[in-house]
Design a protein around this motif. Structure first.
Motif, PDB file in Angstrom:
ATOM      1  N   GLN A  15       0.826  -1.206   0.000  1.00  0.00           N
ATOM      2  CA  GLN A  15       0.000   0.000   0.000  1.00  0.00           C
ATOM      3  C   GLN A  15       0.864   1.261   0.000  1.00  0.00           C
ATOM      4  N   LEU A  16       1.916   1.264   0.799  1.00  0.00           N
ATOM      5  CA  LEU A  16       2.776   2.440   0.860  1.00  0.00           C
ATOM      6  C   LEU A  16       3.567   2.625  -0.430  1.00  0.00           C
ATOM      7  N   VAL A  17       4.078   1.541  -1.001  1.00  0.00           N
ATOM      8  CA  VAL A  17       4.842   1.640  -2.246  1.00  0.00           C
ATOM      9  C   VAL A  17       3.949   2.146  -3.378  1.00  0.00           C
ATOM     10  N   PHE A  18       2.779   1.535  -3.547  1.00  0.00           N
ATOM     11  CA  PHE A  18       1.888   1.942  -4.636  1.00  0.00           C
ATOM     12  C   PHE A  18       1.405   3.373  -4.441  1.00  0.00           C
ATOM     13  N   SER A  19       1.059   3.746  -3.226  1.00  0.00           N
ATOM     14  CA  SER A  19       0.608   5.117  -2.958  1.00  0.00           C
ATOM     15  C   SER A  19       1.711   6.126  -3.261  1.00  0.00           C
ATOM     16  N   ASN A  20       2.923   5.804  -2.843  1.00  0.00           N
ATOM     17  CA  ASN A  20       4.040   6.722  -3.087  1.00  0.00           C
ATOM     18  C   ASN A  20       4.404   6.791  -4.564  1.00  0.00           C
ATOM     19  N   LEU A  21       4.256   5.689  -5.301  1.00  0.00           N
ATOM     20  CA  LEU A  21       4.489   5.719  -6.747  1.00  0.00           C
ATOM     21  C   LEU A  21       3.509   6.661  -7.442  1.00  0.00           C
ATOM     22  N   VAL A  22       2.266   6.646  -6.988  1.00  0.00           N
ATOM     23  CA  VAL A  22       1.269   7.553  -7.560  1.00  0.00           C
ATOM     24  C   VAL A  22       1.647   9.003  -7.262  1.00  0.00           C
ATOM     25  N   VAL A  23       2.084   9.265  -6.053  1.00  0.00           N
ATOM     26  CA  VAL A  23       2.483  10.622  -5.678  1.00  0.00           C
ATOM     27  C   VAL A  23       3.679  11.078  -6.518  1.00  0.00           C
ATOM     28  N   MET A  29       4.683  14.526 -13.374  1.00  0.00           N
ATOM     29  CA  MET A  29       3.795  15.046 -14.405  1.00  0.00           C
ATOM     30  C   MET A  29       3.580  16.555 -14.240  1.00  0.00           C
ATOM     31  N   VAL A  30       3.356  17.003 -13.018  1.00  0.00           N
ATOM     32  CA  VAL A  30       3.140  18.435 -12.762  1.00  0.00           C
ATOM     33  C   VAL A  30       4.400  19.231 -13.090  1.00  0.00           C
ATOM     34  N   VAL A  31       5.566  18.749 -12.677  1.00  0.00           N
ATOM     35  CA  VAL A  31       6.819  19.449 -12.954  1.00  0.00           C
ATOM     36  C   VAL A  31       7.060  19.545 -14.459  1.00  0.00           C
ATOM     37  N   VAL A  32       6.821  18.459 -15.179  1.00  0.00           N
ATOM     38  CA  VAL A  32       7.035  18.477 -16.630  1.00  0.00           C
ATOM     39  C   VAL A  32       6.077  19.448 -17.310  1.00  0.00           C
ATOM     40  N   VAL A  33       4.807  19.408 -16.926  1.00  0.00           N
ATOM     41  CA  VAL A  33       3.823  20.306 -17.551  1.00  0.00           C
ATOM     42  C   VAL A  33       4.148  21.764 -17.223  1.00  0.00           C
ATOM     43  N   LEU A  34       4.511  22.060 -15.983  1.00  0.00           N
ATOM     44  CA  LEU A  34       4.891  23.429 -15.623  1.00  0.00           C
ATOM     45  C   LEU A  34       6.139  23.877 -16.382  1.00  0.00           C
ATOM     46  N   THR A  35       7.091  22.962 -16.552  1.00  0.00           N
ATOM     47  CA  THR A  35       8.287  23.276 -17.335  1.00  0.00           C
ATOM     48  C   THR A  35       7.914  23.616 -18.771  1.00  0.00           C
ATOM     49  N   ALA A  54       4.927  13.549 -20.004  1.00  0.00           N
ATOM     50  CA  ALA A  54       3.757  13.785 -19.151  1.00  0.00           C
ATOM     51  C   ALA A  54       2.657  12.755 -19.444  1.00  0.00           C
ATOM     52  N   ARG A  55       2.440  12.447 -20.722  1.00  0.00           N
ATOM     53  CA  ARG A  55       1.409  11.486 -21.107  1.00  0.00           C
ATOM     54  C   ARG A  55       1.734  10.089 -20.575  1.00  0.00           C
ATOM     55  N   TYR A  56       2.975   9.645 -20.738  1.00  0.00           N
ATOM     56  CA  TYR A  56       3.348   8.303 -20.293  1.00  0.00           C
ATOM     57  C   TYR A  56       3.360   8.198 -18.779  1.00  0.00           C
ATOM     58  N   THR A  57       3.739   9.272 -18.118  1.00  0.00           N
ATOM     59  CA  THR A  57       3.686   9.291 -16.657  1.00  0.00           C
ATOM     60  C   THR A  57       2.240   9.183 -16.179  1.00  0.00           C
ATOM     61  N   MET A  58       1.331   9.863 -16.879  1.00  0.00           N
ATOM     62  CA  MET A  58      -0.074   9.801 -16.516  1.00  0.00           C
ATOM     63  C   MET A  58      -0.635   8.383 -16.703  1.00  0.00           C
ATOM     64  N   ILE A  59      -0.192   7.685 -17.738  1.00  0.00           N
ATOM     65  CA  ILE A  59      -0.653   6.311 -17.966  1.00  0.00           C
ATOM     66  C   ILE A  59      -0.242   5.422 -16.793  1.00  0.00           C
ATOM     67  N   PHE A  60       1.025   5.500 -16.386  1.00  0.00           N
ATOM     68  CA  PHE A  60       1.474   4.704 -15.244  1.00  0.00           C
ATOM     69  C   PHE A  60       0.732   5.109 -13.972  1.00  0.00           C
ATOM     70  N   MET A  61       0.539   6.408 -13.788  1.00  0.00           N
ATOM     71  CA  MET A  61      -0.168   6.882 -12.593  1.00  0.00           C
ATOM     72  C   MET A  61      -1.593   6.338 -12.553  1.00  0.00           C
ATOM     73  N   ALA A  62      -2.260   6.282 -13.682  1.00  0.00           N
ATOM     74  CA  ALA A  62      -3.635   5.789 -13.723  1.00  0.00           C
ATOM     75  C   ALA A  62      -3.705   4.304 -13.363  1.00  0.00           C
ATOM     76  N   PHE A  63      -2.793   3.510 -13.891  1.00  0.00           N
ATOM     77  CA  PHE A  63      -2.835   2.079 -13.601  1.00  0.00           C
ATOM     78  C   PHE A  63      -2.458   1.765 -12.159  1.00  0.00           C
ATOM     79  N   ILE A  64      -1.424   2.394 -11.644  1.00  0.00           N
ATOM     80  CA  ILE A  64      -1.040   2.176 -10.245  1.00  0.00           C
ATOM     81  C   ILE A  64      -2.081   2.813  -9.319  1.00  0.00           C
ATOM     82  N   GLY A  65      -2.611   3.960  -9.718  1.00  0.00           N
ATOM     83  CA  GLY A  65      -3.671   4.605  -8.934  1.00  0.00           C
ATOM     84  C   GLY A  65      -4.917   3.748  -8.855  1.00  0.00           C
TER      85      GLY A  65
END
Length: 172
Positions: A15-23, A29-35, A54-65
């Protein structure tokens, strides 16, 4: 009865690993988009790799999320029909649905792995990394959801989401 010992420690670790991966994925993703925004707006520079990353990071975030949401019992669902059923019927329906979800996730895992291995040789346009690493989000996410589905059946979640308050860690 909730299991104690190594099984509980393993559940907590997942739970902690998956939650932290999402974070981390959200942060990246936020840093890349702001950049991208600052680079384009302020300096007139467009980074060719940013949108793709940003797109590929969002894909991983969605699946782990999805795994995190499953474990915290926060997947969207219609409960209007089951809310009127007796407790015994509700438990039975939840177990049947968990079984169907496990079968679906197992198929998603194997098919996703198959696609990653067979079709992952091509490279992405901007980052020039093999699509294998992008396609791997599907089997990794399906495996994470299977793990969380298993633990959900035998013990309460470590992370509890209260819609009226903030996210809180469950303590004993």
């Amino acid at each position: 009865m909730t299991p104690k010992g190594p099984l509980k420690a393993l559940d907590r670790a997942f739970q902690l690993v998956f939650s932290n991966l999402v974070v981390v994925a959200l942060f990246v993703m936020v840093v890349v988009v702001l950049t991208l925004i600052i680079g384009r707006s302020v300096f007139g520079v467009a980074f060719f790799w940013g949108e793709e990353l940003a797109r590929y990071t969002m894909i991983f975030m969605a699946f782990i999320g999805g795994a995190v949401a499953l474990r915290a019992d926060q997947h969207p669902r219609l409960t209007i029909f089951t809310a009127y059923l007796p407790e015994r019927a509700r438990v039975w329906i939840e177990r049947v649905l968990a079984g169907l979800m496990a079968v679906t996730l197992a198929v998603l895992f194997w098919q996703g792995l198959d696609v990653a291995i067979l079709d992952g040789r091509m490279k992405t346009p901007a980052l020039r990394i093999p699509y294998f690493w992008i396609f791997l989000a599907v089997p990794i996410g399906a495996a994470a959801m299977l793990i969380m589905l298993f633990f959900k059946q035998i013990m309460p979640p470590l992370i509890e989401i209260d819609e009226e308050a903030d996210v809180k860690e469950v303590t004993e």
